[in-house]
Each structure stands twice: as structure tokens, then as C-alpha cells.
Write a protein that holds these residues in place. Structure first.
Motif, mmCIF file in Angstrom:
data_model
loop_
_atom_site.group_PDB
_atom_site.id
_atom_site.type_symbol
_atom_site.label_atom_id
_atom_site.label_comp_id
_atom_site.label_asym_id
_atom_site.label_seq_id
_atom_site.Cartn_x
_atom_site.Cartn_y
_atom_site.Cartn_z
ATOM 1 N N SER A 1 -6.114 -5.499 -8.040
ATOM 2 C CA SER A 1 -6.825 -4.216 -7.965
ATOM 3 C C SER A 1 -7.994 -4.263 -8.941
ATOM 4 N N CYS B 1 -1.989 2.310 6.590
ATOM 5 C CA CYS B 1 -1.006 3.325 6.976
ATOM 6 C C CYS B 1 -1.504 4.756 6.750
ATOM 7 N N GLU C 1 -9.075 3.363 -3.134
ATOM 8 C CA GLU C 1 -9.130 4.757 -3.575
ATOM 9 C C GLU C 1 -10.564 5.193 -3.349
ATOM 10 N N THR D 1 -8.068 -2.728 -3.713
ATOM 11 C CA THR D 1 -7.037 -3.748 -3.887
ATOM 12 C C THR D 1 -7.211 -4.790 -2.796
ATOM 13 N N GLU E 1 -6.217 -1.913 0.264
ATOM 14 C CA GLU E 1 -6.181 -0.473 -0.030
ATOM 15 C C GLU E 1 -7.437 -0.093 -0.819
ATOM 16 N N ASN F 1 -5.401 3.084 3.430
ATOM 17 C CA ASN F 1 -4.980 1.723 3.752
ATOM 18 C C ASN F 1 -4.604 1.682 5.233
ATOM 19 N N PHE G 1 -10.150 3.661 6.381
ATOM 20 C CA PHE G 1 -9.891 2.349 5.789
ATOM 21 C C PHE G 1 -10.644 1.262 6.569
ATOM 22 N N VAL H 1 -6.218 7.858 -1.176
ATOM 23 C CA VAL H 1 -5.849 6.445 -1.213
ATOM 24 C C VAL H 1 -5.644 6.036 0.233
ATOM 25 N N CYS I 1 2.845 2.500 2.988
ATOM 26 C CA CYS I 1 3.095 1.346 3.871
ATOM 27 C C CYS I 1 4.448 0.710 3.568
ATOM 28 N N GLY J 1 0.815 -1.210 0.000
ATOM 29 C CA GLY J 1 0.000 0.000 0.000
ATOM 30 C C GLY J 1 0.850 1.262 0.000
ATOM 31 N N LYS J 2 0.254 2.314 -0.586
ATOM 32 C CA LYS J 2 0.925 3.610 -0.635
ATOM 33 C C LYS J 2 1.157 4.114 0.789
#
Ligand code: FAD
Length: 602
Positions: free
Chosen positions: A193, A266, A252, A290, A250, A264, A272, A262, A182, A179-180
């Protein structure tokens, strides 16, 4: 929320030239004011044709006025549009392709399909943001639709703007996803995804049939991915792999302020978490998800057949024996799906398994089938059997007798639906209820209580006992993952979800063949209530699955989410303080009138 300050701000508004609100940007304005009543087309504040045209331009011409599914039939019964609608009304993909399409054709005394005023067929997150901003700035009732399979009718509303995700249907496989944000905390894992408009069949095809892996989704292949995940989401093998929400890595999502985020574990972990089972159409519009993928077991299989007992006493004996057998042999990560316990003293078996060979599945059931077959004077059994085959072919369409393909010109070759779901396409519900059965009822000392309750309830209506929709019996990892979601924690202590429902298909308003006998439908609804009452005597306050539940459940906050509700309420206030997103019995909906148009005084 600092309610007192907020009201004070509103009180001084008329004193400021042009109003205080006029000094704020559109986003700040939305959050500074008490929610307004939603505007209908008959109101003078309804956006002008020029405003709608501007929105249409912003979203690349993808805004349309919505007509009900069979409107053309009233005007021109033999016209091509009406004939097309008639010919395809039993095809769930066709229904999903219509802006006014709802898989369920309504619910007695609850809701009827109602087209939105406009639908925005979003191509991407920017389109979604444009729709959200427009709805917020113009006080519109907003509706979000993906697969259109809401039983509670939460993806359609009259006089609304619909954000429709159907066209966002890209699927991408990842060997190593992280994840972005993470990157420093979480190791990459295989994932998939999917655009929010995909249905599970799109993922099963890409992940399993083509990719040789497994993703946890729903049993019905035409359910939308985003709707299922936000409801929690159970598939036939959930005892092995958990809920769909547990598999979310994750998302969006576009929130009420129009921001594309986005999220997740993190980034915005609270939002989330809420998206994992906190209910659809409530916290924002998901545009992409995802999900983790798993190694595919070599075999998927099942057991089936029908056993009819020739007396009430024999049926009670059969239920008792089956419960014992379930507890001893099936209460583990391998087995899921359902049995039906009917008023005609019939036990219908429709179970599925993962990770067992043909011989292992057959051997598991042998003692139970032997016991039934040893008493032909009590039980008439037909088509009893168990086995397994290649897991990879489970969702393959070609040559699969369980699948009905979408044969419309241009339809993707992998689009098919399960024969077993046909009865639900276009169903008008007379009633529906569900409750979880706590695992304590499987203890030897409690089995008689459970048997008697199932028998008593089945006198009123057929019970569908879904063993894959309660997670007790799953691995510790699966249970731990479910605890990290917003789904009612009761799910980890329940070995099954009982669904009691009835209705009739096809029964859409405007379809000429629709002739609902309201008196008979009400009797059905009453019988469902009586059956559920019998079960609640042995499983009081055990919770109900939000996505498959009773429209009229008056304790919905605790029944759907248990102790998670207060946390969900706080997250709702943080990300959608003016209640732009409203659904029937969704988090925060108690602040609104039943139709979601009028904020209630607090
Ligand atoms: C025939 C049938 C079979 C089913 N089988 C199963 C099953 O096997 N397992 C199971 O767990 N459940 C099952 N369900 C229940 C199903 O999971 C839920 O109804 C689910 O919410 C449907 O999602 P959808 O996108 O298809 O429906 P929709 O009606 O489009 O959406 C459902 C809700 O989610 C919201 N929503 C949809 N997309 C988004 C998005 N992108 N962002 C934010 N909100 C969104 C909508 O506003 C609505 O409130 C079944 C339902 C039906 C009708």
C-alpha cells in the motif's frame, strides 16, 4: 443523466424564496444544479479571505498561495530563493517538492506551467475531502497533483485550487492482503500500500531493494504512483508483469461528493475499474493505492549498443533484420524497453529483460550481433553487448552508476533518478505523439510493410519503439488482467508503442537560460507529425497511450480508450455529474471549454 428534469429544476429556482438550492445541503446542491462557470480570483464570487482562512484551519495550516517556480528570480535574481531554484532546477525531486513544480516545462502552442491560486498540501483523506467540498461549494477550478509528471499539463491550471498529494507518502508491505469487502471472495495475496504522494522509487526501494519482491510500476522513478496507475502504466518489465493498472487491488478515493470510499473488485467495482487506466484527475482524488507484488526474478538484465548503417539501403536491411530477430527471439515476456530508429541511419539498442541469466541474455543476442559484425562494410557497431545481474540491486542507489542521487540536505537516501531521464527534467516539448503497433505487423508477410514504414517515418524524426508498452507477447494471465482495466484494449494486440517526441531542457518560463527558438520548435513539431503520419499508414486507428500522447489528438476518446470510452463516460456521470474534475482530454472534458472553466451548452 436525466437532463430534461435537471433543467426543469433550474428553471423554477428563482420562484423559491432563497432559491431551491438554499434548501438543499451542500452535496445535494452540487448535484441538483447544472454546472456553473468556474470562479476566478477576479470574480466577486471568489471566496473571501475569511473563507480561505477557515479552509486553512480545517486542513491544519496546509493551505498556501502558490508562486511560479522562478518568480523569485524576477524580483531578486541573486536572492537565495532564486539561487536555490537555479541550483535545483535539474533535480526532479526538488521540482516535485514545489507546489508549482511540473516535470515538463510546457508544450509549444499547448500549455505553459501556471501556478494555482492556492495549494492544499493534503495529509490525509479528510484534508482532501475538505478541499473537494470547498471547491465544489465555491465553483472553483480544481486540480490534482501527485508526481507532477503529466506531459499534457493536467496537474496545473491558473486560478485553481490544487489538491497536492506529495506529503502522503507512506509505504506499507503486506504478506497477505485482501480488499475490504472481498474477504469471502478473494484469497489474500502479497501486496504493497502506498500513499498517493509516493513516487515509484519509494515503492521499488521498499518492495525490491529492501523486501526482495517486485511491484509493477513505471520506468521513470520520479513519476507519481497514482498518476501512473490511472494512466495505465508501463515499466520496463510490463511484458512479464502487465500494466501498473492491472496490479491495482484497492484504492482509497475521495469522490466529488466529498465521500471517502475504499473501492476494489467487490466495492464500487465500476469506479475501481475506471481508476485502472481511465485517466488521472477525472473520477476523484486517490489518497492510497494497494498493488499486488510478485516473486522477484533472480535476474534483471538487458542489451545495448549502437549500429550505424552507411547507406539507406543498408539501414533498411538492418531494420528488417532487427524486426525478424525481435519476432523470433524477443517477442516474449522476458524482453522490454526500447530501440531508437534515427534519421542518421542509426539503430540504438536499449533493451531490458527479466528472468534470464547473464549467459541466457548474451546467447539470445549473439546471432543478431554476429550478423551485424559480419558486415563491417555496411555497419559501424559500437558497445554491443547483452547480459544480466542481480534483480534485487536494480534500484539500489549506492554504487549504481546509472543513478543520480538527490543530495539535498534531508532528502531520503534512496531518492535518486535514472541518468537516462535527465533530458526530460524541465523539458519544453516541441511536439509529441505515440501510437501502438498491432502484432499483425510482425507476421512474416507484413514485416516488409513495417520495415518500410519505420524507415520512411525515421526520415522525419527519431522513433522510440517501446516493446514494453504493447502487451502482445505477454502471458495469457497478463493479457487477461489488462483486459480487466479501462486501458484501450488495443494494448493487448500491440507488440510495441512508438513514441516520437522532441523538445529542449531546461526551459521553464522565468528561468534566465530559457531561450526557445519558436520557428525551429515548430519545424520539429511538423516533423513529428510527418513521422507519425507515415506510421499511421500501416497502423491506422491503432490507439495512443493516454499518458504519453499528443496534446492535439482530436480523436482522443477512441485513441486513448477505444470501446471502453462509453463505459467510462457513464461512470464519470455517476460519480462526478457536475464535472468537478476536469483535465485536458480527460473523460467528460468535452462538456467544458478548453480551460475547464465554462460548461458548454449541450
Ligand atoms: C519523465 C517522464 C517519464 C515517464 N515515464 C513513464 C513510464 O516509464 N511509463 C509510463 O507508463 N508513463 C510514463 N510517464 C507518463 C506518466 O505515467 C504520466 O504522466 C503520469 O500520469 C504521471 O503521474 P504523476 O503523478 O507523476 O503526475 P501528475 O502530473 O501529478 O498527475 C498526472 C495526472 O494524474 C492526476 N493525478 C495525480 N495524482 C492523483 C490522485 N492522487 N488522484 C487523482 N488524480 C491524480 C493529475 O491530476 C493528472 O491529471 C512519464 C512521464 C514523464 C514526464
Amino acid at each position: 443523466m436525466k437532463r430534461r428534469n435537471l433543467l426543469r429544476t433550474v428553471a423554477v429556482l428563482p420562484l423559491l424564496p432563497g432559491g431551491f438550492a438554499a434548501m438543499l445541503g451542500p452535496v445535494a446542491r452540487a448535484f441538483a444544479l447544472r454546472p456553473n462557470r468556474r470562479v476566478r480570483p477576479s470574480d466577486s464570487a471568489w471566496p473571501s479571505p475569511a473563507s480561505w482562512a477557515k479552509l486553512n484551519e480545517t486542513v491544519g495550516g496546509n493551505l498556501t498561495q502558490v508562486r511560479s517556480l522562478f518568480e523569485s528570480c524576477a524580483k531578486e535574481p541573486n536572492g537565495p530563493a532564486c539561487l536555490d531554484a537555479h541550483n535545483n532546477s535539474g533535480n526532479p525531486y526538488w521540482i516535485g517538492d514545489q507546489p508549482a513544480g511540473t516535470e515538463t516545462a510546457g508544450w509549444l502552442d499547448a500549455w505553459a506551467p501556471a501556478p494555482s491560486a492556492y495549494a492544499l498540501k493534503a495529509r490525509n483523506a479528510s484534508d482532501v475531502a475538505a478541499g473537494i467540498n470547498f471547491a465544489r461549494e465555491n465553483d472553483l477550478r480544481l486540480v490534482v497533483k501527485g508526481g507532477g509528471h503529466s506531459y499534457l499539463g493536467t496537474s496545473n491550471a491558473p486560478d485553481s485550487l490544487l489538491i497536492w498529494t506529495r506529503a502522503m507518502n507512506q509505504v506499507t508491505l503486506h504478506d497477505a492482503f485482501v480488499g475490504k469487502g472481498c474477504e469471502d471472495h478473494i484469497a489474500p495475496i502479497p501486496a504493497v500500500s502506498a500513499g498517493a504522494g509516493t513516487v515509484w522509487m519509494d515503492l521499488y526501494t521498499a518492495v525490491t531493494t529492501q523486501g526482495g519482491r517486485y511491484v509493477q510500476g513505471g520506468g521513470c522513478m520520479t513519476v507519481g504512483v497514482a498518476g501512473l496507475v490511472q494512466g495505465g502504466g508501463f515499466g520496463e518489465f510490463s511484458k512479464g508483469f502487465g500494466t501498473a493498472a492491472s496490479g491495482l487491488l484497492e484504492a482509497e478515493v475521495v469522490t466529488a461528493d466529498g465521500r471517502v470510499r475504499v473501492v476494489n473488485a467487490c466495492v464500487d467495482p465500476d469506479l475501481f475499474w475506471a481508476l485502472k487506466g481511465g485517466g488521472g484527475g477525472t473520477f476523484g482524488v486517490i489518497t492510497r493505492l494497494t498493488l499486488r507484488t510478485h516473486d522477484l526474478p533472480e535476474f534483471f538484465g538487458g542489451a545495448g549498443g549502437t549500429i550505424r548503417a552507411n547507406s539507406d539501403a543498408a539501414f533498411t536491411q538492418l531494420i528488417a533484420r532487427f524486426i525478424r530477430f525481435y519476432h523470433e527471439k524477443l517477442f516474449n515476456p522476458h524482453w522490454g524497453e526500447q530501440v531508437h530508429i534515427g534519421p542518421d541511419n542509426t539503430l540504438e539498442i536499449s533493451m531490458q529483460c527479466q528472468g534470464l541469466s547473464h549467459a541466457e541474455a548474451a546467447e539470445t543476442w549473439r546471432p543478431f550481433f554476429d550478423w551485424v559484425n559480419a558486415s563491417p562494410e555496411k555497419f559501424a557497431a559500437s558497445r554491443l553487448g547483452a547480459g544480466a545481474g542481480s534483480a534485487r540491486n536494480h534500484w539500489a542507489v549506492h554504487g549504481n552508476p546509472n543513478m543520480i542521487p538527490d543530495t539535498r540536505e534531508g532528502a531520503p537516501k534512496h531518492h535518486a533518478w535514472n541518468r537516462g531521464n535527465q533530458g526530460e527534467v524541465g523539458i519544453f516539448l516541441h511536439g509529441y505523439d505515440s501510437l501502438w503497433l498491432p502484432v499483425s505487423l510482425l507476421q512474416a508477410s507484413q514485416q516488409k510493410l513495417l520495415t518500410d514504414a519505420l524507415f520512411a517515418a525515421s526520415r522525419h524524426k527519431m522513433l522510440r519503439v517501446f516493446f514494453n508498452k504493447g502487451l502482445a507477447g505477454a502471458s495469457p494471465m497478463v493479457l487477461a488482467a489488462a483486459r480487466q482495466t479501462a486501458t484501450n484494449p488495443a494494448v493487448v494486440d500491440a507488440f510495441a508503442l512508438v513514441i516520437i517526441a522532441d523538445g529542449e531542457a531546461l526551459a521553464y518560463p522565468g528561468l534566465t537560460s530559457t531561450k526557445v527558438d519558436l520557428a525551429a520548435a515548430r519545424t520539429d513539431a511538423h516533423d513529428i507529425d510527418l513521422a507519425a503520419m507515415e506510421l499511421r499508414k500501416v497502423a491506422p486507428n491503432s490507439g495512443s497511450y493516454v499518458a504519453e500522447s499528443n496534446y492535439f489528438n482530436s480523436s482522443w476518446q477512441s485513441e486513448y480508450w477505444g470501446k471502453n470510452y462509453s463505459r467510462l463516460r457513464a461512470i464519470k456521470a455517476k460519480y462526478d455529474s457536475t464535472g468537478l474534475f476536469f483535465v485536458h482530454h480527460g473523460v467528460g472534458s468535452e462538456d467544458w471549454s478548453d480551460d475547464g472553466f465554462t460548461p458548454l451548452a449541450k
